[in-house]
Motif scaffolding. Structure first.
Motif, PDB file in Angstrom:
ATOM      1  N   ASP A  53     -49.720  49.460 107.153  1.00  0.00           N
ATOM      2  CA  ASP A  53     -49.683  50.814 106.598  1.00  0.00           C
ATOM      3  C   ASP A  53     -48.250  51.330 106.544  1.00  0.00           C
ATOM      4  O   ASP A  53     -47.820  51.915 105.542  1.00  0.00           O
ATOM      5  CB  ASP A  53     -50.569  51.741 107.423  1.00  0.00           C
ATOM      6  CG  ASP A  53     -50.808  53.083 106.758  1.00  0.00           C
ATOM      7  OD1 ASP A  53     -50.576  53.216 105.532  1.00  0.00           O
ATOM      8  OD2 ASP A  53     -51.228  54.020 107.454  1.00  0.00           O
ATOM      9  N   ILE A  54     -47.503  51.111 107.607  1.00  0.00           N
ATOM     10  CA  ILE A  54     -46.087  51.530 107.624  1.00  0.00           C
ATOM     11  C   ILE A  54     -45.311  50.773 106.551  1.00  0.00           C
ATOM     12  O   ILE A  54     -44.538  51.374 105.793  1.00  0.00           O
ATOM     13  CB  ILE A  54     -45.474  51.311 109.026  1.00  0.00           C
ATOM     14  CG1 ILE A  54     -46.105  52.282 110.034  1.00  0.00           C
ATOM     15  CG2 ILE A  54     -43.954  51.470 108.989  1.00  0.00           C
ATOM     16  CD1 ILE A  54     -45.777  51.976 111.479  1.00  0.00           C
ATOM     17  N   ASN A 138     -42.763  52.897 116.666  1.00  0.00           N
ATOM     18  CA  ASN A 138     -41.522  53.545 116.232  1.00  0.00           C
ATOM     19  C   ASN A 138     -40.409  52.538 115.974  1.00  0.00           C
ATOM     20  O   ASN A 138     -39.576  52.749 115.089  1.00  0.00           O
ATOM     21  CB  ASN A 138     -41.068  54.595 117.247  1.00  0.00           C
ATOM     22  CG  ASN A 138     -41.853  55.874 117.128  1.00  0.00           C
ATOM     23  OD1 ASN A 138     -42.470  56.167 116.102  1.00  0.00           O
ATOM     24  ND2 ASN A 138     -41.860  56.658 118.183  1.00  0.00           N
ATOM     25  N   SER A 139     -40.400  51.434 116.724  1.00  0.00           N
ATOM     26  CA  SER A 139     -39.413  50.377 116.455  1.00  0.00           C
ATOM     27  C   SER A 139     -39.634  49.808 115.060  1.00  0.00           C
ATOM     28  O   SER A 139     -38.674  49.560 114.322  1.00  0.00           O
ATOM     29  CB  SER A 139     -39.518  49.261 117.498  1.00  0.00           C
ATOM     30  OG  SER A 139     -39.141  49.730 118.760  1.00  0.00           O
ATOM     31  N   HIS A 140     -40.888  49.620 114.694  1.00  0.00           N
ATOM     32  CA  HIS A 140     -41.189  49.098 113.358  1.00  0.00           C
ATOM     33  C   HIS A 140     -40.824  50.128 112.278  1.00  0.00           C
ATOM     34  O   HIS A 140     -40.262  49.754 111.243  1.00  0.00           O
ATOM     35  CB  HIS A 140     -42.654  48.683 113.245  1.00  0.00           C
ATOM     36  CG  HIS A 140     -42.962  48.030 111.941  1.00  0.00           C
ATOM     37  ND1 HIS A 140     -42.401  46.831 111.559  1.00  0.00           N
ATOM     38  CD2 HIS A 140     -43.736  48.423 110.899  1.00  0.00           C
ATOM     39  CE1 HIS A 140     -42.818  46.516 110.348  1.00  0.00           C
ATOM     40  NE2 HIS A 140     -43.635  47.474 109.933  1.00  0.00           N
ATOM     41  N   VAL A 141     -41.119  51.389 112.525  1.00  0.00           N
ATOM     42  CA  VAL A 141     -40.733  52.439 111.577  1.00  0.00           C
ATOM     43  C   VAL A 141     -39.214  52.426 111.386  1.00  0.00           C
ATOM     44  O   VAL A 141     -38.712  52.473 110.255  1.00  0.00           O
ATOM     45  CB  VAL A 141     -41.202  53.838 112.049  1.00  0.00           C
ATOM     46  CG1 VAL A 141     -40.587  54.948 111.196  1.00  0.00           C
ATOM     47  CG2 VAL A 141     -42.718  53.932 112.012  1.00  0.00           C
ATOM     48  N   ASP A 142     -38.474  52.325 112.483  1.00  0.00           N
ATOM     49  CA  ASP A 142     -37.010  52.317 112.399  1.00  0.00           C
ATOM     50  C   ASP A 142     -36.500  51.097 111.631  1.00  0.00           C
ATOM     51  O   ASP A 142     -35.560  51.205 110.839  1.00  0.00           O
ATOM     52  CB  ASP A 142     -36.390  52.364 113.801  1.00  0.00           C
ATOM     53  CG  ASP A 142     -36.637  53.692 114.506  1.00  0.00           C
ATOM     54  OD1 ASP A 142     -36.951  54.693 113.825  1.00  0.00           O
ATOM     55  OD2 ASP A 142     -36.523  53.722 115.755  1.00  0.00           O
ATOM     56  N   ASP A 143     -37.121  49.934 111.841  1.00  0.00           N
ATOM     57  CA  ASP A 143     -36.736  48.735 111.094  1.00  0.00           C
ATOM     58  C   ASP A 143     -36.985  48.921 109.599  1.00  0.00           C
ATOM     59  O   ASP A 143     -36.127  48.619 108.763  1.00  0.00           O
ATOM     60  CB  ASP A 143     -37.511  47.505 111.580  1.00  0.00           C
ATOM     61  CG  ASP A 143     -37.058  47.010 112.943  1.00  0.00           C
ATOM     62  OD1 ASP A 143     -35.987  47.444 113.435  1.00  0.00           O
ATOM     63  OD2 ASP A 143     -37.788  46.182 113.535  1.00  0.00           O
ATOM     64  N   CYS A 144     -38.169  49.432 109.256  1.00  0.00           N
ATOM     65  CA  CYS A 144     -38.496  49.671 107.841  1.00  0.00           C
ATOM     66  C   CYS A 144     -37.543  50.693 107.230  1.00  0.00           C
ATOM     67  O   CYS A 144     -37.099  50.535 106.094  1.00  0.00           O
ATOM     68  CB  CYS A 144     -39.941  50.143 107.700  1.00  0.00           C
ATOM     69  SG  CYS A 144     -41.172  48.864 107.979  1.00  0.00           S
ATOM     70  N   TYR A 145     -37.245  51.729 107.980  1.00  0.00           N
ATOM     71  CA  TYR A 145     -36.339  52.775 107.504  1.00  0.00           C
ATOM     72  C   TYR A 145     -34.964  52.181 107.193  1.00  0.00           C
ATOM     73  O   TYR A 145     -34.383  52.467 106.141  1.00  0.00           O
ATOM     74  CB  TYR A 145     -36.227  53.883 108.553  1.00  0.00           C
ATOM     75  CG  TYR A 145     -35.232  54.956 108.184  1.00  0.00           C
ATOM     76  CD1 TYR A 145     -35.585  55.986 107.308  1.00  0.00           C
ATOM     77  CD2 TYR A 145     -33.935  54.945 108.693  1.00  0.00           C
ATOM     78  CE1 TYR A 145     -34.678  56.969 106.961  1.00  0.00           C
ATOM     79  CE2 TYR A 145     -33.021  55.928 108.340  1.00  0.00           C
ATOM     80  CZ  TYR A 145     -33.390  56.936 107.476  1.00  0.00           C
ATOM     81  OH  TYR A 145     -32.485  57.902 107.119  1.00  0.00           O
ATOM     82  N   ARG A 146     -34.439  51.355 108.105  1.00  0.00           N
ATOM     83  CA  ARG A 146     -33.112  50.762 107.877  1.00  0.00           C
ATOM     84  C   ARG A 146     -33.094  49.897 106.625  1.00  0.00           C
ATOM     85  O   ARG A 146     -32.161  49.959 105.826  1.00  0.00           O
ATOM     86  CB  ARG A 146     -32.674  49.948 109.100  1.00  0.00           C
ATOM     87  CG  ARG A 146     -32.188  50.812 110.246  1.00  0.00           C
ATOM     88  CD  ARG A 146     -31.405  50.023 111.286  1.00  0.00           C
ATOM     89  NE  ARG A 146     -32.100  48.882 111.841  1.00  0.00           N
ATOM     90  CZ  ARG A 146     -32.918  48.932 112.895  1.00  0.00           C
ATOM     91  NH1 ARG A 146     -33.151  50.071 113.493  1.00  0.00           N
ATOM     92  NH2 ARG A 146     -33.491  47.837 113.337  1.00  0.00           N
TER      93      ARG A 146
END
Length: 166
Positions: A53-54, A138-146
């Motif tokens: 989903d993320i 949140n680690s995965h969100v941050d990876d996707c964001y980067r």
């Protein structure tokens, strides 16, 4: 679809962080059930849905990336590799999720033993599960964001009119 602006990217990041918090609360609640293994099964099931989903929200799902042309796809996968994520742009399997859960193994191991201590143990197990799920999500969100930010910045740079010096 990849975000079209930094504002849209920030909105996606914010909504994903809220989603992670909601799932972490569910994980914490599941950890309070004093039946061995239910919390781990709940966490794996949640992550099997949460991670894709993320990815989808950031425009980085396997299907979305498959639609890119070969050159663009190579650049994007290069960015994903530089972030070090095995979960962006790939099918999320139980094997990957279990590997992810093993990274947070210390938290999960403590959680499993504390839940059998009356009252306080279940609260501690719930808090540890909440923290572990929030950290992983949140680690995965941050990876996707980067990755999405680098793709967006690259695209915006390419769209800017080039100044020609005479």
């Amino acid at each position: 679809m990849l975000p079209r602006s930094m504002q849209e990217l920030e909105q996606i990041r914010k909504s994903c962080k809220k989603l992670v918090t909601r799932r972490a609360m569910l994980s914490g609640t599941a950890a309070m059930v004093p039946i061995p293994g239910t919390d781990m099964l709940a966490d794996v099931g949640m992550l099997m849905r949460l991670i894709p989903d993320i990815n989808r929200r950031f425009g980085l799902s396997e299907a979305q990336l498959a639609e890119l042309d070969t050159q663009r796809k190579a650049v994007v996968y290069g960015m994903i590799t530089s972030v070090g994520s095995q979960l962006i742009g790939h099918a999320v399997t139980r094997r990957l999720v279990f590997a992810l859960v093993k990274k947070a193994a210390a938290r999960f191991a403590v959680k499993g033993t504390t839940k059998f201590v009356p009252v306080i143990g279940t609260a501690v197990a719930g808090a540890l599960s909440f923290g572990a799920m929030k950290y992983v999500g949140n680690s995965h969100v941050d990876d996707c964001y980067r990755v999405a930010k680098r793709i967006l910045e690259e695209r915006l740079d390419a769209e800017r009119p080039q100044l020609v010096s005479s």
